[in-house]
Design an enzyme around this catalytic site. Structure first.
Site, PDB file in Angstrom:
ATOM      1  N   ASP A 107       0.093  -4.461  -0.589  1.00  0.00           N
ATOM      2  CA  ASP A 107       1.466  -4.864  -0.708  1.00  0.00           C
ATOM      3  C   ASP A 107       1.693  -5.261  -2.236  1.00  0.00           C
ATOM      4  O   ASP A 107       1.896  -4.691  -2.910  1.00  0.00           O
ATOM      5  CB  ASP A 107       1.944  -5.920   0.390  1.00  0.00           C
ATOM      6  N   LYS A 135       1.708   0.172  -1.149  1.00  0.00           N
ATOM      7  CA  LYS A 135       3.239   0.278  -1.314  1.00  0.00           C
ATOM      8  C   LYS A 135       3.530   0.161  -2.586  1.00  0.00           C
ATOM      9  O   LYS A 135       3.520  -1.005  -3.307  1.00  0.00           O
ATOM     10  CB  LYS A 135       3.668  -0.809  -0.393  1.00  0.00           C
ATOM     11  N   PHE A 156       7.924  -2.360   6.874  1.00  0.00           N
ATOM     12  CA  PHE A 156       6.929  -3.138   7.753  1.00  0.00           C
ATOM     13  C   PHE A 156       6.378  -2.296   8.438  1.00  0.00           C
ATOM     14  O   PHE A 156       6.902  -1.476   9.451  1.00  0.00           O
ATOM     15  CB  PHE A 156       7.960  -4.138   8.254  1.00  0.00           C
ATOM     16  N   ASP A 163      -0.856  -5.179  11.913  1.00  0.00           N
ATOM     17  CA  ASP A 163      -0.225  -5.820  13.190  1.00  0.00           C
ATOM     18  C   ASP A 163       1.167  -6.528  12.764  1.00  0.00           C
ATOM     19  O   ASP A 163       1.722  -6.726  11.694  1.00  0.00           O
ATOM     20  CB  ASP A 163      -1.037  -6.986  13.820  1.00  0.00           C
TER      21      ASP A 163
END
Length: 183
Positions: A107, A135, A156, A163
């Protein structure tokens, strides 16, 4: 569990099990070429990388060693604290070892950047990074990734180790979680 089993929880199906496995096979061939004649230690980052690490190791046609690490920069919140803590350290001495960090997703890149530097400081001969997902629009620091499965949107995502509230990790594919689930 398949993405079809939780269709109401998804905004969009992103990657199928077949796409993930096909890309891992390609990455495995690259790793075999790059590490020909050298031993490699796969270091999985818990808990998300479990699926990627297992499937990658089984795709490789060479012996590899594996070890695990758990790090956190979140504490109990959902926003990074900026301070990285080691929750579970490696059992393997890295001196003169060729290390390949295996991640599920990148991320911001902040924790992974810190982790790479930490492992380099332990005397590893080399430290490279393999991630299934990245990302690009979420990156806050440049992270040199040698093997990347897929660049994905800054959404997301769940499944294949990823998870939400410890659910969805066992999905065979990757999907974008619908906002109504987490808002």
């Amino acid at each position: 569990m398949d993405l079809a089993d939780i269709r109401d929880d998804l905004k969009e199906e992103l990657l199928t099990e077949a796409q993930l496995h096909e890309r891992l096979e390609e990455i495995a061939r690259e790793i075999e070429r790059d590490y020909e004649g050298r031993d490699v230690l796969l270091v999985g980052v818990l808990r998300g990388a479990v699926m990627v690490m297992a499937d990658l190791a089984r795709s490789l046609k060479k012996h590899v060693e594996m070890d695990w690490m758990a790090v956190s920069s979140y504490g109990s919140g959902t926003v990074s604290s900026g301070v990285v803590r080691i929750l579970k350290d490696l059992d393997t001495d890295l001196t003169n070892r060729h290390v390949l960090i295996v991640e599920d997703i990148i991320d911001s890149g902040l924790t992974l950047s810190w982790l790479r530097q930490n492992l380099v400081s332990r005397g590893a001969a080399s430290v490279e990074i393999c991630t299934m997902l990245r990302k690009p629009d979420a990156l806050k620091v440049e992270v040199d990734v040698k093997y990347c499965g897929f660049d994905i949107p800054n959404e997301f995502v769940i499944g294949y180790g990823l998870d939400y509230a410890e659910k969805y990790r066992n999905l065979r594919g990757v999907g974008i979680l619908a906002p109504h689930v987490y808002q």
